[in-house]
Design an enzyme around this catalytic site. Structure first.
Site, PDB file in Angstrom:
ATOM      1  CE  LYS A   1      -6.417  -1.086   5.335  1.00 47.14           C
ATOM      2  NZ  LYS A   1      -5.438  -0.355   4.502  1.00 47.14           N
TER       3      LYS A   1
ATOM      4  CG  HIS B   1      -3.241   8.174   0.217  1.00 43.56           C
ATOM      5  ND1 HIS B   1      -4.046   7.074   0.274  1.00 43.56           N
ATOM      6  CD2 HIS B   1      -2.658   8.260   1.420  1.00 43.56           C
ATOM      7  CE1 HIS B   1      -3.954   6.531   1.471  1.00 43.56           C
ATOM      8  NE2 HIS B   1      -3.130   7.238   2.182  1.00 43.56           N
TER       9      HIS B   1
ATOM     10  CD  GLU C   1      -2.971   1.118   2.278  1.00 42.66           C
ATOM     11  OE1 GLU C   1      -3.210   0.046   2.861  1.00 42.66           O
ATOM     12  OE2 GLU C   1      -3.566   2.178   2.515  1.00 42.66           O
TER      13      GLU C   1
ATOM     14  CG  ASP D   1      -0.198 -16.454  11.638  1.00 38.98           C
ATOM     15  OD1 ASP D   1      -0.891 -15.669  10.974  1.00 38.98           O
ATOM     16  OD2 ASP D   1      -0.605 -17.566  12.026  1.00 38.98           O
TER      17      ASP D   1
HETATM   18  P1  NDP Z   1       7.051 -23.890  16.125  1.00 37.73           P
HETATM   19  O1  NDP Z   1       6.131 -25.030  15.940  1.00 37.73           O
HETATM   20  O2  NDP Z   1       8.106 -23.673  15.087  1.00 37.73           O
HETATM   21  O3  NDP Z   1       7.669 -23.974  17.584  1.00 37.73           O
HETATM   22  C1  NDP Z   1       8.693 -23.148  18.058  1.00 37.73           C
HETATM   23  C2  NDP Z   1      10.036 -23.841  17.887  1.00 37.73           C
HETATM   24  O4  NDP Z   1      11.063 -22.978  18.295  1.00 37.73           O
HETATM   25  C3  NDP Z   1      10.104 -25.101  18.725  1.00 37.73           C
HETATM   26  O5  NDP Z   1      10.613 -26.122  17.913  1.00 37.73           O
HETATM   27  C4  NDP Z   1      11.118 -24.742  19.805  1.00 37.73           C
HETATM   28  O6  NDP Z   1      11.939 -25.818  20.117  1.00 37.73           O
HETATM   29  C5  NDP Z   1      11.971 -23.713  19.082  1.00 37.73           C
HETATM   30  N1  NDP Z   1      12.655 -22.792  20.003  1.00 37.73           N
HETATM   31  C6  NDP Z   1      13.976 -22.519  19.946  1.00 37.73           C
HETATM   32  N2  NDP Z   1      14.305 -21.619  20.880  1.00 37.73           N
HETATM   33  C7  NDP Z   1      13.196 -21.318  21.556  1.00 37.73           C
HETATM   34  C8  NDP Z   1      12.913 -20.423  22.628  1.00 37.73           C
HETATM   35  N3  NDP Z   1      13.850 -19.673  23.204  1.00 37.73           N
HETATM   36  N4  NDP Z   1      11.635 -20.316  23.055  1.00 37.73           N
HETATM   37  C9  NDP Z   1      10.650 -21.034  22.476  1.00 37.73           C
HETATM   38  N5  NDP Z   1      10.863 -21.919  21.465  1.00 37.73           N
HETATM   39  C10 NDP Z   1      12.129 -22.059  20.990  1.00 37.73           C
HETATM   40  O7  NDP Z   1       6.258 -22.533  16.166  1.00 37.73           O
HETATM   41  P2  NDP Z   1       5.085 -22.092  17.101  1.00 37.73           P
HETATM   42  O8  NDP Z   1       4.693 -23.174  18.049  1.00 37.73           O
HETATM   43  O9  NDP Z   1       5.526 -20.793  17.680  1.00 37.73           O
HETATM   44  O10 NDP Z   1       3.894 -21.900  16.091  1.00 37.73           O
HETATM   45  C11 NDP Z   1       3.871 -20.788  15.235  1.00 37.73           C
HETATM   46  C12 NDP Z   1       3.241 -21.177  13.923  1.00 37.73           C
HETATM   47  O11 NDP Z   1       1.976 -21.802  14.135  1.00 37.73           O
HETATM   48  C13 NDP Z   1       2.979 -19.993  13.069  1.00 37.73           C
HETATM   49  O12 NDP Z   1       3.619 -20.234  11.840  1.00 37.73           O
HETATM   50  C14 NDP Z   1       1.461 -19.982  12.883  1.00 37.73           C
HETATM   51  O13 NDP Z   1       1.124 -19.590  11.587  1.00 37.73           O
HETATM   52  C15 NDP Z   1       1.057 -21.386  13.140  1.00 37.73           C
HETATM   53  N6  NDP Z   1      -0.287 -21.644  13.658  1.00 37.73           N
HETATM   54  C16 NDP Z   1      -1.127 -20.649  14.096  1.00 37.73           C
HETATM   55  C17 NDP Z   1      -2.374 -20.950  14.583  1.00 37.73           C
HETATM   56  C18 NDP Z   1      -3.250 -19.854  15.085  1.00 37.73           C
HETATM   57  O14 NDP Z   1      -2.817 -18.718  15.176  1.00 37.73           O
HETATM   58  N7  NDP Z   1      -4.506 -20.095  15.421  1.00 37.73           N
HETATM   59  C19 NDP Z   1      -2.859 -22.337  14.640  1.00 37.73           C
HETATM   60  C20 NDP Z   1      -1.871 -23.297  14.206  1.00 37.73           C
HETATM   61  C21 NDP Z   1      -0.653 -22.963  13.723  1.00 37.73           C
HETATM   62  P3  NDP Z   1      11.509 -26.947  21.154  1.00 37.73           P
HETATM   63  O15 NDP Z   1      10.385 -27.699  20.540  1.00 37.73           O
HETATM   64  O16 NDP Z   1      12.742 -27.745  21.318  1.00 37.73           O
HETATM   65  O17 NDP Z   1      11.078 -26.268  22.425  1.00 37.73           O
END
Ligand code: NDP
Length: 418
Positions: free
Chosen positions: A256, A369, A76, A272
């Site tokens: 917005k 704009h 935009e 996200d």
């Molecule tokens: P991930 O599934 O990638 O989990 C975070 C990863 O980061 C884990 O593997 C964790 O490792 C690792 N990690 C490394 N360092 C750290 C730290 N310091 N603190 C925390 N974690 C760490 O991502 P999210 O669980 O954050 O999920 C985000 C995604 O989910 C987005 O892409 C989103 O689009 C999607 N999503 C959104 C939904 C919604 O908004 N309603 C529903 C479903 C999905 P370890 O496992 O070893 O701890």
């Protein structure tokens, strides 16, 4: 169209299926080839190509005493100019001050067809320690990082629904996947231990325990416009802010404008943006009426603004690790944690809001704009870079700024040249 089992085909088979069935031209196929990236196939299903959106830098931010720039991804026109302009007005004195709450995300196990919701609620409350244990055992790595499930809340929604809310410290991640894993384990536990089946188990995007507040204080003299003095501008901005508190139609547009900035930085940071959008709009209606997320008032000789947003962003997780541009943007943002990212995002939201309100209550939004709008219109009707400068000047002076006028101006320039 026959795209049966499309997802099972490899990239080139998918492309040739599309090409044959939709008669893609060689130019279109070249475009797809040029826009294909290594990572795409690893990130989403049925990958075709990358779809690019411009990234620019907003400047002039002073946040908690630190000079900052904002990488912003947006299609935009005027968004980045407005953010820089808002930040410039706020730069004086202490600039933007931001506070964040400790970051707790919430997920719900939604229990339906509950026969005795008071009894079930009491059972859940009594079982808090076991519920937290089950959640933490389902994702031990986050506990090792110092996070994990911390507390529960039980809400009787009506006669048939009870929501078990589990609050989880996801540390540097947004945490959707880890929360969902933990909740599914809890749902399973409730089924086995209490004989209570659940309708679903998933995080809530209304992250009202992961909130950032930006405030700023702007001396009247920084707000002077072509036709109004600074105090008058401040008074008009306060009125605009009040209008967004009482009218949801105005509030939707007010918000917005805020999200123009917020989304652009969220996207640049590899997060996200749908989750931030849903969080913000749900938060805007938290007392039952949809309201503006920011508020402006006058204190002594200053305009004082504040914006509070739920910002469940991650510094790690999702696609951030494999998105080198997102990592570069973290460096440009000078952030080293999710909380610092929140600080940047809420600041850009407030700057964006100030610039939009000032323009609206003084010269109107269109003036600012026009310049970029003219450029977009001309590029849209085929102007080359060489033609752009003079065509843009003529279009900005024309009585109407529309596609037909842009075409006419371009034709005129080309005739003059030949
Ligand atoms: P991930 O599934 O990638 O989990 C975070 C990863 O980061 C884990 O593997 C964790 O490792 C690792 N990690 C490394 N360092 C750290 C730290 N310091 N603190 C925390 N974690 C760490 O991502 P999210 O669980 O954050 O999920 C985000 C995604 O989910 C987005 O892409 C989103 O689009 C999607 N999503 C959104 C939904 C919604 O908004 N309603 C529903 C479903 C999905 P370890 O496992 O070893 O701890």
């Amino acid at each position: 169209m026959n795209l049966k089992q499309f997802y099972k085909k490899d990239y080139s088979t998918r492309l040739s299926l599309l090409s044959t069935q939709l008669n893609l031209t060689s130019d279109e196929l070249t475009l797809i080839a040029n826009q294909r990236s290594q990572q795409g196939d690893a990130i989403i299903e049925n990958y075709l190509m990358d779809y690019s959106v411009p990234e620019g830098i907003a400047v002039n931010f002073l946040i908690n005493g630190q000079e900052k720039i904002m990488p912003m991804v947006t299609e935009e026109p005027s968004v980045i100019a407005a953010a820089s302009n808002g930040a410039k007005m706020m730069h004086m004195g202490k600039g933007i001050l931001v506070q964040t709450t400790p970051r707790l995300m919430m997920g719900q196990v939604l229990l339906a067809n509950v026969s005795n919701s008071s009894k079930l609620s009491a059972q859940l409350t009594q079982n808090e320690a076991q519920i937290l244990r089950v959640a933490n055992e389902a994702h031990p790595s986050i506990v090792k990082r110092g996070g994990g499930a911390k507390k529960i809340r039980v809400r009787q929604l009506d006669n048939q629904f009870v929501s078990l809310d589990v609050y989880i410290d996801t540390k540097e991640a947004m945490g959707a996947n880890m929360i969902n894993t933990m909740l599914e384990a809890v749902a399973n536990y409730l089924h086995i231990e209490l004989g209570q089946s659940s309708l679903m188990a998933i995080l809530s995007n209304l992250a009202d325990e992961c909130v950032a507040t930006a405030t700023c204080r702007i001396p009247f003299e920084r707000l002077t416009s072509r036709t109004l003095d600074g105090k008058q501008v401040a008074q008009q901005i306060v009125l605009a802010s009040q209008a967004a508190q009482v009218d949801p139609y105005r509030a939707a547009t007010h918000n917005k404008g805020i999200m123009n900035g917020v989304d652009a930085v969220v996207l640049a940071s590899g997060n996200d943006w749908r989750s931030i959008e849903s969080a913000a709009h749900a938060y805007a209606v938290k007392d039952g009426q949809y309201r503006g997320l920011s508020q402006w008032k006058i204190q002594e000789n200053d305009l004082v603004g504040s914006l509070t947003l739920p910002l469940p962003v991650g510094f790690v997780g999702g696609s951030i690790k494999i998105n080198s541009q997102a990592q570069l943007n973290h460096k440009l943002l000078q952030v080293g944690s999710a909380a610092q990212l929140e600080e940047a995002i809420v600041s850009v939201g407030l700057a964006q809001n100030l610039a939009a309100l000032k323009a609206l209550v003084t010269e109107g939004i269109q003036r600012g704009h026009m310049h970029l709008q003219a450029k977009s219109l001309l590029l849209g009707v085929g102007a080359t870079q060489a033609e752009l400068e003079s065509a843009q000047k003529e279009l900005e002076m024309a009585p109407q700024m529309d596609e037909q006028t842009a075409i006419r101006i371009l034709k005129r320039i080309r005739t003059r040249r030949n």
